[in-house]
Design a protein around this motif. Structure first.
Motif, PDB file in Angstrom:
ATOM      1  N   GLY A  57       0.825  -1.199   0.000  1.00 30.55           N
ATOM      2  CA  GLY A  57       0.000   0.000   0.000  1.00 30.55           C
ATOM      3  C   GLY A  57       0.854   1.242   0.000  1.00 30.55           C
ATOM      4  O   GLY A  57       1.992   1.241  -0.492  1.00 30.55           O
ATOM      5  N   ILE A  58       0.340   2.288   0.604  1.00 32.60           N
ATOM      6  CA  ILE A  58       1.004   3.585   0.539  1.00 32.60           C
ATOM      7  C   ILE A  58       2.360   3.571   1.249  1.00 32.60           C
ATOM      8  O   ILE A  58       3.287   4.286   0.844  1.00 32.60           O
ATOM      9  CB  ILE A  58       0.080   4.688   1.104  1.00 32.60           C
ATOM     10  CG1 ILE A  58       0.562   6.074   0.651  1.00 32.60           C
ATOM     11  CG2 ILE A  58      -0.033   4.622   2.602  1.00 32.60           C
ATOM     12  CD1 ILE A  58       0.483   6.290  -0.835  1.00 32.60           C
ATOM     13  N   TYR A  59       2.510   2.740   2.286  1.00 28.03           N
ATOM     14  CA  TYR A  59       3.788   2.707   2.996  1.00 28.03           C
ATOM     15  C   TYR A  59       4.904   2.208   2.074  1.00 28.03           C
ATOM     16  O   TYR A  59       5.969   2.826   1.987  1.00 28.03           O
ATOM     17  CB  TYR A  59       3.704   1.828   4.245  1.00 28.03           C
ATOM     18  CG  TYR A  59       4.964   1.898   5.078  1.00 28.03           C
ATOM     19  CD1 TYR A  59       5.166   2.919   5.997  1.00 28.03           C
ATOM     20  CD2 TYR A  59       5.987   0.951   4.907  1.00 28.03           C
ATOM     21  CE1 TYR A  59       6.341   3.012   6.728  1.00 28.03           C
ATOM     22  CE2 TYR A  59       7.163   1.030   5.637  1.00 28.03           C
ATOM     23  CZ  TYR A  59       7.333   2.059   6.551  1.00 28.03           C
ATOM     24  OH  TYR A  59       8.495   2.159   7.262  1.00 28.03           O
ATOM     25  N   GLU A  60       4.664   1.112   1.397  1.00 22.71           N
ATOM     26  CA  GLU A  60       5.684   0.569   0.496  1.00 22.71           C
ATOM     27  C   GLU A  60       5.949   1.519  -0.670  1.00 22.71           C
ATOM     28  O   GLU A  60       7.089   1.657  -1.125  1.00 22.71           O
ATOM     29  CB  GLU A  60       5.261  -0.806  -0.025  1.00 22.71           C
ATOM     30  CG  GLU A  60       5.297  -1.911   1.001  1.00 22.71           C
ATOM     31  CD  GLU A  60       4.107  -1.880   1.970  1.00 22.71           C
ATOM     32  OE1 GLU A  60       4.158  -2.604   2.973  1.00 22.71           O
ATOM     33  OE2 GLU A  60       3.131  -1.133   1.709  1.00 22.71           O
ATOM     34  N   MET A  61       4.905   2.157  -1.132  1.00 23.97           N
ATOM     35  CA  MET A  61       5.063   3.096  -2.242  1.00 23.97           C
ATOM     36  C   MET A  61       6.005   4.236  -1.874  1.00 23.97           C
ATOM     37  O   MET A  61       6.927   4.574  -2.627  1.00 23.97           O
ATOM     38  CB  MET A  61       3.693   3.643  -2.646  1.00 23.97           C
ATOM     39  CG  MET A  61       3.704   4.591  -3.833  1.00 23.97           C
ATOM     40  SD  MET A  61       2.040   5.191  -4.184  1.00 23.97           S
ATOM     41  CE  MET A  61       2.333   6.100  -5.702  1.00 23.97           C
ATOM     42  N   LEU A  83      -7.661   1.537  -5.818  1.00 25.81           N
ATOM     43  CA  LEU A  83      -7.292   2.157  -4.553  1.00 25.81           C
ATOM     44  C   LEU A  83      -5.892   1.722  -4.131  1.00 25.81           C
ATOM     45  O   LEU A  83      -5.554   0.539  -4.219  1.00 25.81           O
ATOM     46  CB  LEU A  83      -8.317   1.723  -3.484  1.00 25.81           C
ATOM     47  CG  LEU A  83      -8.056   2.047  -2.020  1.00 25.81           C
ATOM     48  CD1 LEU A  83      -8.152   3.550  -1.778  1.00 25.81           C
ATOM     49  CD2 LEU A  83      -9.068   1.309  -1.138  1.00 25.81           C
ATOM     50  N   VAL A  84      -5.080   2.690  -3.702  1.00 20.50           N
ATOM     51  CA  VAL A  84      -3.847   2.373  -2.986  1.00 20.50           C
ATOM     52  C   VAL A  84      -4.141   2.574  -1.504  1.00 20.50           C
ATOM     53  O   VAL A  84      -4.445   3.696  -1.057  1.00 20.50           O
ATOM     54  CB  VAL A  84      -2.669   3.258  -3.433  1.00 20.50           C
ATOM     55  CG1 VAL A  84      -1.424   2.934  -2.605  1.00 20.50           C
ATOM     56  CG2 VAL A  84      -2.372   3.056  -4.913  1.00 20.50           C
ATOM     57  N   LEU A  85      -4.092   1.475  -0.753  1.00 20.85           N
ATOM     58  CA  LEU A  85      -4.538   1.476   0.635  1.00 20.85           C
ATOM     59  C   LEU A  85      -3.586   2.237   1.555  1.00 20.85           C
ATOM     60  O   LEU A  85      -2.369   2.225   1.370  1.00 20.85           O
ATOM     61  CB  LEU A  85      -4.646   0.033   1.140  1.00 20.85           C
ATOM     62  CG  LEU A  85      -5.698  -0.858   0.479  1.00 20.85           C
ATOM     63  CD1 LEU A  85      -5.453  -2.310   0.852  1.00 20.85           C
ATOM     64  CD2 LEU A  85      -7.099  -0.429   0.894  1.00 20.85           C
ATOM     65  N   SER A  86      -4.134   2.858   2.573  1.00 23.49           N
ATOM     66  CA  SER A  86      -3.341   3.409   3.662  1.00 23.49           C
ATOM     67  C   SER A  86      -2.945   2.274   4.598  1.00 23.49           C
ATOM     68  O   SER A  86      -3.803   1.559   5.116  1.00 23.49           O
ATOM     69  CB  SER A  86      -4.158   4.456   4.431  1.00 23.49           C
ATOM     70  OG  SER A  86      -3.479   4.838   5.602  1.00 23.49           O
ATOM     71  N   ASN A  87      -1.644   2.080   4.794  1.00 17.92           N
ATOM     72  CA  ASN A  87      -1.180   1.034   5.719  1.00 17.92           C
ATOM     73  C   ASN A  87      -0.015   1.538   6.574  1.00 17.92           C
ATOM     74  O   ASN A  87       0.823   0.761   7.012  1.00 17.92           O
ATOM     75  CB  ASN A  87      -0.796  -0.242   4.962  1.00 17.92           C
ATOM     76  CG  ASN A  87       0.353  -0.012   3.970  1.00 17.92           C
ATOM     77  OD1 ASN A  87       0.681   1.123   3.627  1.00 17.92           O
ATOM     78  ND2 ASN A  87       0.961  -1.098   3.504  1.00 17.92           N
ATOM     79  N   ASP A  88       0.004   2.847   6.801  1.00 16.81           N
ATOM     80  CA  ASP A  88       1.016   3.458   7.671  1.00 16.81           C
ATOM     81  C   ASP A  88       0.441   3.562   9.082  1.00 16.81           C
ATOM     82  O   ASP A  88       0.212   4.648   9.608  1.00 16.81           O
ATOM     83  CB  ASP A  88       1.399   4.833   7.117  1.00 16.81           C
ATOM     84  CG  ASP A  88       2.464   5.531   7.942  1.00 16.81           C
ATOM     85  OD1 ASP A  88       3.245   4.828   8.616  1.00 16.81           O
ATOM     86  OD2 ASP A  88       2.502   6.774   7.920  1.00 16.81           O
TER      87      ASP A  88
END
Length: 288
Positions: A57-61, A83-88
Motif C-alpha cells: 500500500g502507501i507505505y511501500e510506495m 485504490l492504494v490502501l493506507s497502511n502506515d
C-alpha cells in the motif's frame, strides 16, 4: 492522468466522503480512477468493498519507492475504481519523508509509472499540516478543499490551508507551480440563514484572489451521504431522484454538477451517468 488532492488542515470537513463519492461517480462515467489514501486513519481504504486486495500500500510506495501496480493497487467492487490502501498504521511516513532529501517531491516522482493506467487520481489527505499533505499538494494539478459553512471553518481555511499553499510557493524555483485551489462548500443546510451568509461571505472574501476559486456547486447536508457510506456505495447510486418535498437536489445531480465543474472536458460522459452503476452507454474505459 489528472491528479487532484483533497485537502484541509482541519479535520471533519468531508474530505474522504468527497473523494469516495467523486471517484465513484467518475468511474461510473467510464473513466479509470485511482484513489490514493494518505490519511493515517484509513477511512477511505475501508469505504468500498475490495474485489482484490494488493499485498502492499502507501507505505511501500513512499518508503521503498515501490512502483509495481500489481503490488500497490487494490481493486474495489466498483468497476474502474482502484485504490492504494493506507497502511502506515504507526504514522512513520511523515518522519521518514521529513528527513528524506526528496521527501516532499517523492509522490510527484512516482506518478509517471501510474499515469498510463488512469484518467484521474484523487488523493485523500489527513486533516493536519504535515509533510504528507505538502507532498500531495506538490504532486497535484488541482487542490480541492471542502469547507463547512461555519465561521470557525472559514477562519481555519485562511489560517491553515491557504497558508500551506503560500508556503510551498518557493518550489516555483524548481519549475513546480502550486496548484490552483478550489473551495467546495460542504454540508450546507438549505434552511439555515447562517450558512447562506457564510457562503456569500466566503465568495466575497476570495473573489478575485489569484489561484483560489469558490465553486458554484455546493453539497447539501442530506442523509443520503451517511447512508451511502454505510452501504459502501457512491452516493449517486443511493439517491438518483430528488425526494418529494425537499429543496436540495438529488445526490446524483449534485455529484454530476461538481464533477462537471471540476472536469468540464468530461462533461458529456457525466451527463450519461444514471445512478444505476453505469453510464448509459458512455463508452466505458478498460482497466489496465
Amino acid at each position: 492522468m489528472q491528479v487532484v488532492s483533497i485537502i484541509s488542515t482541519k479535520g471533519g470537513v468531508g474530505k474522504t466522503t468527497t473523494a469516495a463519492n467523486l471517484g465513484g461517480f467518475i468511474a461510473d462515467a467510464g473513466l479509470r480512477v485511482l484513489l490514493l489514501d494518505l490519511d493515517v486513519q484509513p477511512t477511505l481504504s475501508s469505504y468500498f468493498t475490495l474485489a482484490a486486495r494488493a499485498p502492499a500500500g502507501i507505505y511501500e510506495m513512499l518508503a521503498y519507492n515501490e512502483q509495481r501496480a500489481e503490488q500497490l493497487v487494490s481493486h474495489t467492487v466498483i468497476e474502474r475504481l482502484d485504490l492504494v490502501l493506507s497502511n502506515d498504521d504507526r504514522g512513520e511516513l511523515n518522519t521518514l519523508l521529513l528527513h528524506a532529501p526528496d521527501g516532499r517531491l517523492r509522490l510527484r516522482h512516482l506518478l509517471p509509472t501510474l499515469a498510463p493506467r488512469y484518467d484521474l487520481m484523487l488523493i485523500d489527505t489527513q486533516g493536519a499540516r504535515s509533510v504528507l499533505l505538502e507532498m500531495a499538494v506538490l504532486a497535484s494539478d488541482l487542490a480541492l478543499s471542502p469547507v463547512t459553512p461555519e465561521i470557525l471553518a472559514a477562519r481555519e481555511l485562511r489560517r491553515g490551508t491557504l497558508q500551506l499553499i503560500e508556503d510551498i510557493a518557493p518550489y516555483r524555483h524548481l519549475g513546480i507551480e502550486p496548484p490552483p485551489l478550489h473551495l467546495l462548500i460542504n454540508r450546507v443546510h438549505p434552511v439555515s440563514s447562517n450558512a447562506r451568509l457564510i457562503q456569500r461571505a466566503l465568495r466575497q472574501v476570495f473573489q478575485g484572489q489569484s489561484g483560489v476559486r469558490v465553486l458554484d456547486t455546493d453539497v447539501p447536508a442530506i442523509e443520503a451521504y451517511p447512508r451511502a457510506a454505510t452501504r459502501g456505495l457512491p452516493v449517486h447510486r443511493v439517491e438518483y431522484r430528488q425526494p418529494a418535498g425537499r429543496a436540495a437536489p438529488a445526490a446524483l445531480d449534485t455529484m454530476r454538477a461538481l464533477a462537471s465543474e471540476l472536469f468540464p472536458a468530461w462533461q458529456e460522459r457525466f451527463a450519461l451517468v444514471n445512478g444505476r452503476g453505469d453510464a448509459g452507454g458512455a463508452g466505458h474505459g478498460q482497466r489496465a
